[in-house]
Write a protein that holds these residues in place. Structure first.
Motif, PDB file in Angstrom:
ATOM      1  N   MET A 255      10.148   4.205  12.749  1.00  0.00           N
ATOM      2  CA  MET A 255       9.714   5.534  13.154  1.00  0.00           C
ATOM      3  C   MET A 255      10.323   6.509  12.172  1.00  0.00           C
ATOM      4  O   MET A 255      11.529   6.463  11.922  1.00  0.00           O
ATOM      5  N   TYR A 256       9.501   7.366  11.604  1.00  0.00           N
ATOM      6  CA  TYR A 256       9.968   8.350  10.634  1.00  0.00           C
ATOM      7  C   TYR A 256       9.925   9.731  11.270  1.00  0.00           C
ATOM      8  O   TYR A 256       8.882  10.174  11.758  1.00  0.00           O
ATOM      9  N   PHE A 257      11.067  10.382  11.266  1.00  0.00           N
ATOM     10  CA  PHE A 257      11.180  11.706  11.871  1.00  0.00           C
ATOM     11  C   PHE A 257      11.362  12.759  10.796  1.00  0.00           C
ATOM     12  O   PHE A 257      12.215  12.633   9.924  1.00  0.00           O
ATOM     13  N   CYS A 258      10.572  13.782  10.899  1.00  0.00           N
ATOM     14  CA  CYS A 258      10.763  14.973  10.085  1.00  0.00           C
ATOM     15  C   CYS A 258      11.596  15.963  10.892  1.00  0.00           C
ATOM     16  O   CYS A 258      11.488  16.018  12.134  1.00  0.00           O
ATOM     17  N   ALA A 259      12.415  16.735  10.214  1.00  0.00           N
ATOM     18  CA  ALA A 259      13.203  17.760  10.886  1.00  0.00           C
ATOM     19  C   ALA A 259      13.325  18.967   9.975  1.00  0.00           C
ATOM     20  O   ALA A 259      13.166  18.864   8.746  1.00  0.00           O
ATOM     21  N   SER A 260      13.586  20.109  10.584  1.00  0.00           N
ATOM     22  CA  SER A 260      13.830  21.301   9.789  1.00  0.00           C
ATOM     23  C   SER A 260      14.949  22.095  10.433  1.00  0.00           C
ATOM     24  O   SER A 260      15.250  21.925  11.625  1.00  0.00           O
ATOM     25  N   SER A 261      15.557  22.943   9.644  1.00  0.00           N
ATOM     26  CA  SER A 261      16.601  23.816  10.165  1.00  0.00           C
ATOM     27  C   SER A 261      16.590  25.121   9.403  1.00  0.00           C
ATOM     28  O   SER A 261      16.091  25.206   8.278  1.00  0.00           O
ATOM     29  N   SER A 262      17.164  26.135  10.043  1.00  0.00           N
ATOM     30  CA  SER A 262      17.188  27.452   9.402  1.00  0.00           C
ATOM     31  C   SER A 262      18.299  27.543   8.365  1.00  0.00           C
ATOM     32  O   SER A 262      18.285  28.399   7.507  1.00  0.00           O
ATOM     33  N   GLY A 263      19.276  26.634   8.477  1.00  0.00           N
ATOM     34  CA  GLY A 263      20.367  26.646   7.525  1.00  0.00           C
ATOM     35  C   GLY A 263      21.372  27.727   7.780  1.00  0.00           C
ATOM     36  O   GLY A 263      22.161  28.071   6.912  1.00  0.00           O
ATOM     37  N   SER A 264      21.380  28.255   9.004  1.00  0.00           N
ATOM     38  CA  SER A 264      22.285  29.355   9.307  1.00  0.00           C
ATOM     39  C   SER A 264      23.704  28.888   9.544  1.00  0.00           C
ATOM     40  O   SER A 264      24.584  29.688   9.746  1.00  0.00           O
ATOM     41  N   GLY A 265      23.913  27.604   9.544  1.00  0.00           N
ATOM     42  CA  GLY A 265      25.250  27.070   9.779  1.00  0.00           C
ATOM     43  C   GLY A 265      25.467  26.609  11.193  1.00  0.00           C
ATOM     44  O   GLY A 265      26.464  25.991  11.481  1.00  0.00           O
TER      45      GLY A 265
ATOM     46  N   GLN B 291       0.824  -1.201   0.000  1.00  0.00           N
ATOM     47  CA  GLN B 291       0.000   0.000   0.000  1.00  0.00           C
ATOM     48  C   GLN B 291       0.862   1.257   0.000  1.00  0.00           C
ATOM     49  O   GLN B 291       2.013   1.250   0.440  1.00  0.00           O
ATOM     50  N   GLU B 292       0.273   2.326  -0.458  1.00  0.00           N
ATOM     51  CA  GLU B 292       0.943   3.632  -0.438  1.00  0.00           C
ATOM     52  C   GLU B 292       0.689   4.311   0.904  1.00  0.00           C
ATOM     53  O   GLU B 292      -0.404   4.222   1.468  1.00  0.00           O
ATOM     54  N   VAL B 293       1.706   4.984   1.380  1.00  0.00           N
ATOM     55  CA  VAL B 293       1.606   5.714   2.645  1.00  0.00           C
ATOM     56  C   VAL B 293       2.145   7.127   2.445  1.00  0.00           C
ATOM     57  O   VAL B 293       3.157   7.321   1.757  1.00  0.00           O
ATOM     58  N   ILE B 294       1.457   8.091   3.029  1.00  0.00           N
ATOM     59  CA  ILE B 294       1.952   9.471   3.038  1.00  0.00           C
ATOM     60  C   ILE B 294       2.076   9.936   4.481  1.00  0.00           C
ATOM     61  O   ILE B 294       1.105   9.898   5.238  1.00  0.00           O
ATOM     62  N   LEU B 295       3.253  10.343   4.833  1.00  0.00           N
ATOM     63  CA  LEU B 295       3.509  10.907   6.157  1.00  0.00           C
ATOM     64  C   LEU B 295       3.656  12.425   6.005  1.00  0.00           C
ATOM     65  O   LEU B 295       4.342  12.889   5.090  1.00  0.00           O
ATOM     66  N   ARG B 296       3.020  13.131   6.908  1.00  0.00           N
ATOM     67  CA  ARG B 296       2.978  14.585   6.782  1.00  0.00           C
ATOM     68  C   ARG B 296       3.726  15.280   7.903  1.00  0.00           C
ATOM     69  O   ARG B 296       3.759  14.807   9.033  1.00  0.00           O
ATOM     70  N   CYS B 297       4.266  16.431   7.559  1.00  0.00           N
ATOM     71  CA  CYS B 297       5.071  17.201   8.497  1.00  0.00           C
ATOM     72  C   CYS B 297       4.801  18.680   8.253  1.00  0.00           C
ATOM     73  O   CYS B 297       4.647  19.105   7.104  1.00  0.00           O
ATOM     74  N   VAL B 298       4.721  19.444   9.318  1.00  0.00           N
ATOM     75  CA  VAL B 298       4.697  20.896   9.211  1.00  0.00           C
ATOM     76  C   VAL B 298       5.952  21.409   9.889  1.00  0.00           C
ATOM     77  O   VAL B 298       6.068  21.386  11.117  1.00  0.00           O
ATOM     78  N   PRO B 299       6.943  21.846   9.098  1.00  0.00           N
ATOM     79  CA  PRO B 299       8.194  22.331   9.687  1.00  0.00           C
ATOM     80  C   PRO B 299       7.989  23.686  10.361  1.00  0.00           C
ATOM     81  O   PRO B 299       6.928  24.308  10.238  1.00  0.00           O
ATOM     82  N   ILE B 300       8.993  24.141  11.037  1.00  0.00           N
ATOM     83  CA  ILE B 300       8.960  25.476  11.635  1.00  0.00           C
ATOM     84  C   ILE B 300       8.927  26.499  10.506  1.00  0.00           C
ATOM     85  O   ILE B 300       9.668  26.381   9.520  1.00  0.00           O
ATOM     86  N   SER B 301       8.090  27.503  10.660  1.00  0.00           N
ATOM     87  CA  SER B 301       7.666  28.330   9.521  1.00  0.00           C
ATOM     88  C   SER B 301       8.799  29.084   8.833  1.00  0.00           C
ATOM     89  O   SER B 301       8.763  29.271   7.625  1.00  0.00           O
ATOM     90  N   ASN B 302       9.793  29.541   9.523  1.00  0.00           N
ATOM     91  CA  ASN B 302      10.836  30.312   8.855  1.00  0.00           C
ATOM     92  C   ASN B 302      12.060  29.474   8.507  1.00  0.00           C
ATOM     93  O   ASN B 302      13.111  30.020   8.115  1.00  0.00           O
ATOM     94  N   HIS B 303      11.940  28.170   8.635  1.00  0.00           N
ATOM     95  CA  HIS B 303      13.050  27.290   8.276  1.00  0.00           C
ATOM     96  C   HIS B 303      13.064  27.032   6.773  1.00  0.00           C
ATOM     97  O   HIS B 303      12.031  27.080   6.103  1.00  0.00           O
ATOM     98  N   LEU B 304      14.265  26.769   6.271  1.00  0.00           N
ATOM     99  CA  LEU B 304      14.449  26.625   4.836  1.00  0.00           C
ATOM    100  C   LEU B 304      14.838  25.211   4.410  1.00  0.00           C
ATOM    101  O   LEU B 304      14.738  24.878   3.240  1.00  0.00           O
ATOM    102  N   TYR B 305      15.303  24.414   5.365  1.00  0.00           N
ATOM    103  CA  TYR B 305      15.807  23.079   5.050  1.00  0.00           C
ATOM    104  C   TYR B 305      14.947  22.055   5.766  1.00  0.00           C
ATOM    105  O   TYR B 305      14.629  22.216   6.942  1.00  0.00           O
TER     106      TYR B 305
END
Lengths: 114, 116
Positions: free
Chosen positions: A89-99, A17-31
């Motif tokens: 377990m599938y983890f979504c993550a986000s980062s600002s990319g500021s280094g 079967q097909e599966v879609i996992l959804r994530c809402v990252p932090i709003s001002n993050h780019l990565y």
């Protein structure tokens, strides 16, 4: 404090079967990232996404996997035809990319493939 | 390729005592970041502490400190005055910073139990 949110928290599906996992990252993050953790094993990198395209992917991220940012807020991981070994377990993550290097993780989506 | 090794799958410590979690890594890079992430039961991973490889001084965040030995490629985490809320999985992680994306390599984790 802003946080990464993931849905569903747990999904059970039949093999193939097909599966879609959804994530809402932090709003001002780019990565944006998906990682997975098979029970008892280490957290493994799957894919990173920047500027509406994949910037890096691991050997795990084969043609059965795809990612999308359909509407500017959600970031999804699709598994086209699930296999037993996709149970993890599938983890979504986000980062600002500021280094600074900090990833902000969601609580994870547990996928069980029967 | 970078690898991160955590040789202690599980550890326990009495409340208020000190515990040290071990981590070693392998890389040919000279500039990189090292992290300890904490994952409480059924919760998301959060960053505990970060160390830049070019800094000789060991990072400290309140009760958490690291012993960074660059030549030995060792990065241990010391938790002082352990609290019940420190019970969690702890992951050591490595990142080679490059413009555009930041792939993090994790170890297998150490499960820490703080005993009252």
């Amino acid at each position: 404090e802003p946080e990464v949110t993931q849905t569903p928290s747990h999904q059970v599906t039949q093999m193939g079967q097909e599966v879609i996992l959804r994530c809402v990252p932090i709003s001002n993050h780019l990565y944006f990232y998906w990682y997975r953790q098979i029970l008892g094993q280490k957290v493994e990198f799957l894919v990173s996404f920047y500027n509406n395209e994949i910037s890096e992917k691991s050997e795990i991220f084969d043609d059965q996997f795809s990612v999308e940012r359909p509407d500017g807020s959600n970031f999804t991981l699709k598994i086209r035809s699930t296999k037993l070994e996709d149970s993890a377990m599938y983890f979504c993550a986000s980062s600002s990319g500021s280094g600074a290097g900090e990833l902000f993780f969601g609580e994870g989506s547990r996928l069980t493939v029967l | 390729a970078q690898t991160v090794t955590q040789s202690q799958p599980e550890m326990s410590v009495q409340e208020a005592e000190t515990v040290t979690l071990s981590c070693t890594y392998d890389t040919s890079e000279n500039n990189y970041y090292l992290f300890w992430y904490k994952q409480p039961p059924s919760r998301q991973m959060i960053l505990v502490i970060r160390q830049e490889a070019y800094k000789q001084q060991n990072a400290t965040e309140n009760r958490f400190s690291v012993n960074f030995q660059k030549a030995a490629k060792s990065f241990s985490l010391k938790i002082s005055d352990s609290q019940l809320g420190d019970t969690a999985m702890y992951f050591c992680a490595f990142m080679n910073p490059s413009w555009g994306y930041q792939k993090v390599t994790f170890g297998t984790g150490t499960k820490l139990q703080v005993i009252p």
